[in-house]
Design a protein around this motif. Structure first.
Motif, PDB file in Angstrom:
ATOM      1  N   THR A  74      45.682  46.706  41.570  1.00 20.53           N
ATOM      2  CA  THR A  74      45.796  45.740  42.659  1.00 20.53           C
ATOM      3  C   THR A  74      45.708  44.316  42.127  1.00 20.53           C
ATOM      4  O   THR A  74      46.387  43.412  42.627  1.00 20.53           O
ATOM      5  N   GLU A  75      44.889  44.123  41.107  1.00 19.33           N
ATOM      6  CA  GLU A  75      44.775  42.801  40.486  1.00 19.33           C
ATOM      7  C   GLU A  75      46.123  42.353  39.930  1.00 19.33           C
ATOM      8  O   GLU A  75      46.556  41.204  40.139  1.00 19.33           O
ATOM      9  N   GLY A 109      36.033  33.770  42.493  1.00 17.33           N
ATOM     10  CA  GLY A 109      36.163  35.215  42.415  1.00 17.33           C
ATOM     11  C   GLY A 109      35.435  35.809  41.228  1.00 17.33           C
ATOM     12  O   GLY A 109      34.748  36.838  41.339  1.00 17.33           O
ATOM     13  N   CYS A 112      31.778  35.803  41.810  1.00 18.50           N
ATOM     14  CA  CYS A 112      31.424  36.888  42.731  1.00 18.50           C
ATOM     15  C   CYS A 112      31.420  38.242  42.034  1.00 18.50           C
ATOM     16  O   CYS A 112      30.599  39.115  42.352  1.00 18.50           O
ATOM     17  N   SER A 116      28.640  41.631  41.804  1.00 24.28           N
ATOM     18  CA  SER A 116      29.123  42.841  42.462  1.00 24.28           C
ATOM     19  C   SER A 116      28.582  44.095  41.793  1.00 24.28           C
ATOM     20  O   SER A 116      28.552  44.192  40.567  1.00 24.28           O
ATOM     21  N   ALA A 120      33.618  48.376  46.596  1.00 26.66           N
ATOM     22  CA  ALA A 120      34.219  47.431  47.532  1.00 26.66           C
ATOM     23  C   ALA A 120      34.029  45.990  47.080  1.00 26.66           C
ATOM     24  O   ALA A 120      34.951  45.175  47.156  1.00 26.66           O
ATOM     25  N   LEU A 124      37.125  43.466  46.083  1.00 28.75           N
ATOM     26  CA  LEU A 124      37.413  42.241  46.828  1.00 28.75           C
ATOM     27  C   LEU A 124      37.316  40.997  45.951  1.00 28.75           C
ATOM     28  O   LEU A 124      38.139  40.083  46.047  1.00 28.75           O
ATOM     29  N   SER A 125      36.322  40.959  45.079  1.00 28.44           N
ATOM     30  CA  SER A 125      36.128  39.756  44.259  1.00 28.44           C
ATOM     31  C   SER A 125      37.117  39.686  43.098  1.00 28.44           C
ATOM     32  O   SER A 125      37.684  38.619  42.823  1.00 28.44           O
ATOM     33  N   SER A 127      39.984  41.993  42.473  1.00 33.86           N
ATOM     34  CA  SER A 127      41.372  42.365  42.746  1.00 33.86           C
ATOM     35  C   SER A 127      42.019  41.533  43.843  1.00 33.86           C
ATOM     36  O   SER A 127      43.242  41.538  43.966  1.00 33.86           O
ATOM     37  N   VAL A 128      41.205  40.828  44.631  1.00 36.53           N
ATOM     38  CA  VAL A 128      41.765  40.017  45.715  1.00 36.53           C
ATOM     39  C   VAL A 128      41.527  38.530  45.466  1.00 36.53           C
ATOM     40  O   VAL A 128      42.469  37.768  45.209  1.00 36.53           O
ATOM     41  N   CYS A 129      40.267  38.097  45.497  1.00 31.27           N
ATOM     42  CA  CYS A 129      39.979  36.661  45.404  1.00 31.27           C
ATOM     43  C   CYS A 129      40.410  36.076  44.054  1.00 31.27           C
ATOM     44  O   CYS A 129      41.220  35.153  43.998  1.00 31.27           O
TER      45      CYS A 129
END
Length: 419
Positions: A74-75, A109, A112, A116, A120, A124-125, A127-129
């Motif tokens: 996803t990253e 990110g 974060c 972690s 989850a 989120l931190s 792969s997303v932010c």
């Protein structure tokens, strides 16, 4: 044979904004800033193999190969899907908003990530932010440098993309050591501070040569480039090629452990791959400007296929795996610089480079998202053996190479001339 690209390629009128004095002081400053951008963005993505292995043995030890692989997959997907949004923003407003927003998201990110502990939170931190930020940074740097150069575009982008190789080399060599000495949390915070410093340099040096004018968002813009056969087949070829090329980057560490390599030696395989990819970023770009960018991309693609099928599959000892890492880094490294250069070559108007890049990578990103979890599933289906993964990797790139030939023909016709 003349080495004047404009005299031999069919897009001789495309980049009329780039004059004979291309580059100049500001252009080469943009290359410096772009190098920093690629160091902190694609250089970071190239380190994902370390996290696949680390998470499987630490925070996420209760999860399968395929489940863990969704984090780096996803990253990488976010990095490429960001090309479409980032391309439109770049065409309308230039690199500045992408650089500022990307710096904030990427650094926050990573901080974060350091806090972690659950799947989850890591997803989120990291792969997303962080991934959204690194995507904005990468496409701001790449697109901006592309506006300054034409005749030496592949070389300039090759130098820029070597930042990703150096970033990956330092990251893969230093991060595992920091994991052992200062722990996971402070390693991530140290990376965040380093990236912040480099992005200050990038924000001060990356500029675009063209005048950017805000335009209304029109979804047809993201479809229309694919009506050009050269763009369409280039996107298809890149989709297939990217489905395979990232798998050694992500799975080489744990595959090396599988054949009996020590932990530290296995970690060094990715460092070796990253080191030789510096050569693979710059030299093929220089050759592409002289002998044809499509020609060099096709050559290095089939070389990468030969290395996967002929060397990685039978590599059952340390020496062969290290040799594969070294040669594959040099051959596969071409894709970071050459695909953006090919997009710029088939783009009819440099003012639309952001959208054309975005469309191409929008087609690519599903392959990046699906291939790594699929590879994890292939490992599980083969009782932990990596042969199925390796075969899939080689075949995906092989079919991609065939479509690079098709894209070359659509852009410039048949024959052996420089394209």
């Amino acid at each position: 044979m003349s080495h004047d690209l404009e005299a031999e390629t069919p897009d001789e009128h495309a980049d009329n904004l780039v004059d004979e004095k291309e580059g100049g002081f500001q252009g080469w400053l943009a290359v410096l800033g772009g190098w920093c951008c690629l160091f902190v963005s694609f250089g970071w993505i190239t380190c994902i193999g370390l996290f696949q292995e680390y998470y499987e043995t630490h925070q996420l030890s209760n999860y399968s190969h395929s489940e863990v692989a969704w984090i780096p997959a996803t990253e990488t997907f976010m990095m490429f899907i960001g090309a479409s949004v980032g391309g439109k923003i770049f065409d309308s407003y230039g690199p500045r908003p992408l650089l500022l927003g990307g710096t904030l998201l990427h650094v926050v990110g990573l901080v974060c990530v350091s806090f972690s502990r659950t799947y989850a939170a890591l997803f989120l931190s990291q792969s997303v932010c962080s991934a959204m930020g690194s995507a904005a940074i990468m496409w701001a740097g790449n697109n901006a440098v592309g506006t300054w150069f034409k005749r030496r575009r592949a070389l300039a982008l090759g130098i820029v993309s070597s930042g990703s190789s150096v970033g990956a080399l330092i990251g893969t060599a230093v991060i595992p050591t920091l994991f052992r000495s200062i722990g996971f949390a402070w390693t991530m915070r140290s990376v965040a501070i380093t990236y912040l410093i480099l992005m200050i340099v990038a924000n001060l040096t990356v500029t675009s040569k063209v005048v950017h004018k805000p335009t209304r968002l029109d979804m047809s813009e993201f479809i229309q480039p694919l009506a050009d056969p050269a763009v369409f087949w280039l996107a298809v070829a890149s989709f297939l090629f990217f489905a395979g090329v990232f798998l050694p980057y992500n799975f080489l560490v744990i595959q090396s452990r599988y054949i009996g390599m020590s932990q530290r030696m296995a970690e060094y395989t990715v460092s070796i791959l990253s080191a030789t990819s510096i050569f693979g970023r710059i030299v093929p770009g220089w050759l592409g400007d002289r002998y044809g960018r499509f020609n060099i991309m096709i050559l290095t693609t089939f070389l990468s296929v030969a290395l996967v099928l002929g060397l990685w599959i039978p590599a059952e000892n340390n020496l062969l795996n290290i040799l594969f890492a070294a040669f594959f880094g040099a051959s596969s490294g071409t894709f970071v610089a050459m695909v953006p250069a090919l997009v710029a070559q088939v783009c009819p108007d440099i003012k639309k480079i952001g959208v054309y890049t975005g469309v191409t990578y929008m087609v690519i990103c599903p392959a990046v998202l699906a291939s790594q979890p699929l590879a994890g599933a292939l490992i599980s289906a083969n009782d932990g053996d990596y042969t199925y993964l390796q075969v899939f990797c080689g075949l995906a790139m092989f079919v991609g190479g065939i479509f690079f030939v098709v894209a070359r023909a659509a852009h410039g016709g048949a024959g052996w001339r420089k394209i």
